[in-house]
Enzyme design. Sequence first.
Site, PDB file in Angstrom:
ATOM      1  N   CYS A 163       3.654  -9.383  -0.523  1.00  0.00           N
ATOM      2  CA  CYS A 163       3.775  -9.231   0.928  1.00  0.00           C
ATOM      3  C   CYS A 163       2.399  -8.780   1.418  1.00  0.00           C
ATOM      4  O   CYS A 163       1.396  -9.366   1.019  1.00  0.00           O
ATOM      5  CB  CYS A 163       4.903  -8.274   1.296  1.00  0.00           C
ATOM      6  SG  CYS A 163       4.885  -6.683   0.437  1.00  0.00           S
ATOM      7  N   ALA A 164       2.318  -7.779   2.263  1.00  0.00           N
ATOM      8  CA  ALA A 164       1.011  -7.293   2.695  1.00  0.00           C
ATOM      9  C   ALA A 164       0.422  -6.335   1.665  1.00  0.00           C
ATOM     10  O   ALA A 164      -0.672  -6.549   1.132  1.00  0.00           O
ATOM     11  CB  ALA A 164       1.119  -6.622   4.062  1.00  0.00           C
TER      12      ALA A 164
END
Length: 271
Positions: A163-164
């Site tokens: 994800c981030a």
Amino acid sequence: MTQQSPSTRSESMPEPELTGVRNFRDVGGLPTSDGRRVRAGQLFRSGHLAHATEADTGFLSGLGLHTVFDFRNSADRALDGLDVELPGVRNVNIPLSDPADGAGFWKMVREGDLPQLRSLLGDGKAALRMTTSYREMITGRTAEHSRVLRSLAEESVPALMHCAAGKDRAGLSVAVTLLALGVDREVIEADYLESNAQHRRYRIRRASDSPDALSPEVMELLSPLFEARAEYLAAAFETIDATWGGTERYLTDGLRLTPELRDQLHGRLLD
């Protein structure tokens, strides 16, 4: 380089020192409850790949990846950029709920003043935001998690999930996968908490140049957003138990994981 406890993880690939990719690691080596282990070199996790250097990209290209699962939403991708392209690797974007509520929230994190941060994150509000998000990802994202497991079972390994920061959305997706592989919750938690290692943590970027921008109080207010906390993962597990009565019904009724698919998943990812 972080040393793994021999009681939880057998030898897997050495952990690389990547420059532009945070929180990368091989999930291989984790034990299952029936005495097997997750196969090394088949399932990886990390933060986003948008800032991967040429050397990072060369390393990632050498993993033989089939699929990269990117769980970021459009706001994340606009903020950090798209992943670097890895030749021959399929990129699958499956947006999951961002505990930080996307671009507007991140703008506040980066630019907000101290009174605003106190108002939105103080008095336990930041941690509550996180636990609520983990609960909602369990109950509201069964279709997405089911899709990931089916994809892994049918064709998509070796795979990288990110994800981030590689902590929340990827962390929970990895946790769900490990549950399906028969890994005990305590072992899953230990792997999840490895995201707190200093060299893995997401770098907080603050746009303000005021003296308060990275003050101890600001960092304390922001820390619940950037830490992997056992209470967050516990909230997810508690939601599984409260909603489905346990892991087995969550997998079969919630995620529609059939015995055949589970056998395929085990065949691809377990030694």
